[in-house]
Design a protein around this motif. Structure first.
Motif, short mmCIF file in Angstrom:
data_model
loop_
_atom_site.label_atom_id
_atom_site.label_comp_id
_atom_site.label_asym_id
_atom_site.label_seq_id
_atom_site.Cartn_x
_atom_site.Cartn_y
_atom_site.Cartn_z
N ALA A 54 0.82 -1.21 0.00
CA ALA A 54 0.00 0.00 0.00
C ALA A 54 0.86 1.25 0.00
O ALA A 54 0.58 2.21 -0.73
CB ALA A 54 -0.94 -0.01 1.20
N ILE A 55 1.92 1.23 0.79
CA ILE A 55 2.81 2.40 0.85
C ILE A 55 3.49 2.63 -0.50
O ILE A 55 3.55 3.76 -1.00
CB ILE A 55 3.86 2.22 1.97
N ASN A 56 3.98 1.56 -1.11
CA ASN A 56 4.65 1.69 -2.41
C ASN A 56 3.70 2.17 -3.50
O ASN A 56 4.07 2.98 -4.35
CB ASN A 56 5.29 0.37 -2.81
N LEU A 57 2.47 1.68 -3.49
CA LEU A 57 1.49 2.13 -4.47
C LEU A 57 1.17 3.62 -4.30
O LEU A 57 1.08 4.36 -5.29
CB LEU A 57 0.20 1.31 -4.39
N GLU A 58 1.00 4.03 -3.08
CA GLU A 58 0.71 5.44 -2.82
C GLU A 58 1.89 6.33 -3.20
O GLU A 58 1.70 7.42 -3.74
CB GLU A 58 0.34 5.66 -1.35
N ARG A 59 3.11 5.87 -2.95
CA ARG A 59 4.28 6.66 -3.33
C ARG A 59 4.37 6.82 -4.84
O ARG A 59 4.75 7.89 -5.33
CB ARG A 59 5.56 5.98 -2.83
N ARG A 61 1.84 6.66 -7.03
CA ARG A 61 0.71 7.42 -7.58
C ARG A 61 0.78 8.89 -7.21
O ARG A 61 0.60 9.76 -8.06
CB ARG A 61 -0.61 6.83 -7.07
N VAL A 62 0.96 9.14 -5.97
CA VAL A 62 0.89 10.53 -5.50
C VAL A 62 2.10 10.82 -4.62
O VAL A 62 2.45 10.03 -3.76
CB VAL A 62 -0.40 10.74 -4.67
N ARG A 63 2.70 11.97 -4.84
CA ARG A 63 3.87 12.37 -4.04
C ARG A 63 3.47 13.41 -3.01
O ARG A 63 4.14 14.41 -2.82
CB ARG A 63 4.96 12.94 -4.95
N VAL A 64 2.40 13.12 -2.32
CA VAL A 64 1.92 14.07 -1.32
C VAL A 64 2.45 13.65 0.04
O VAL A 64 2.31 12.49 0.45
CB VAL A 64 0.37 14.11 -1.31
N THR A 65 3.05 14.55 0.71
CA THR A 65 3.68 14.27 1.99
C THR A 65 2.67 13.81 3.05
O THR A 65 2.97 12.91 3.84
CB THR A 65 4.41 15.52 2.51
N ASP A 66 1.50 14.39 3.05
CA ASP A 66 0.50 14.01 4.06
C ASP A 66 0.09 12.54 3.92
O ASP A 66 -0.06 11.84 4.92
CB ASP A 66 -0.73 14.90 3.95
N MET A 67 -0.09 12.09 2.68
CA MET A 67 -0.48 10.70 2.47
C MET A 67 0.64 9.75 2.91
O MET A 67 0.37 8.70 3.50
CB MET A 67 -0.84 10.45 1.01
N PHE A 68 1.86 10.13 2.61
CA PHE A 68 2.99 9.30 3.03
C PHE A 68 3.04 9.19 4.55
O PHE A 68 3.25 8.11 5.11
CB PHE A 68 4.29 9.88 2.49
N THR A 69 2.81 10.31 5.24
CA THR A 69 2.83 10.31 6.70
C THR A 69 1.72 9.43 7.26
O THR A 69 1.92 8.67 8.22
CB THR A 69 2.68 11.75 7.23
#
Length: 131
Positions: A54-59, A61-69
């Motif tokens: 899930a983390i790798n997919l989100e990274r 798709r989107v480079r948004v810092t809040d989502m990564f956090t």
């Protein structure tokens, strides 16, 4: 005398049977604990793999810092949950081990008292027969 021998043999068979039953229960409990532990390990690996995926997919798709956090926080919660479940499993294993040790000590004591009682009865029978 034959009746006493028969009773003695029956007592020995009964003691062996009870001990075998307890040993069988003990083995079943050990197997169940191993299965629960293996399921916990498998579930942990699955949760970790799912979280990492899930983390790798989100990274990607989107480079948004809040989502990564948020994803990292979720991974930390999962790790905390794993640690809690691991602690619970160790506690359960420890309790079960203590119960098994207590039962074994109780059975040894019971067996020793039965042996002593049998010896006393045998001695009384011998003295009665001698008179």
């Amino acid at each position: 005398m034959a009746h006493v021998d028969s009773i003695r043999k029956d007592m020995v068979i009964l003691e062996k049977s009870e001990f075998a039953n307890l040993r069988t229960e003990n083995e079943k409990m050990k197997i169940e604990l191993d299965q629960v532990k293996q399921q916990l390990v498998n579930e942990t690996y699955r949760i970790r793999a799912d979280s990492k995926l899930a983390i790798n997919l989100e990274r990607s798709r989107v480079r948004v810092t809040d989502m990564f956090t948020d994803q990292e926080k979720q991974l930390m919660e999962t790790t905390t949950e794993f640690t809690r479940k691991d602690t619970q499993t160790k506690s359960i294993i420890s309790e079960t081990s203590n119960k098994i040790d207590t039962e074994i000590a109780y059975l040894k004591t019971l067996m020793e008292s039965n042996v002593l009682e049998t010896v006393c009865n045998l001695a009384a029978s011998v003295f009665t027969c001698l008179q």
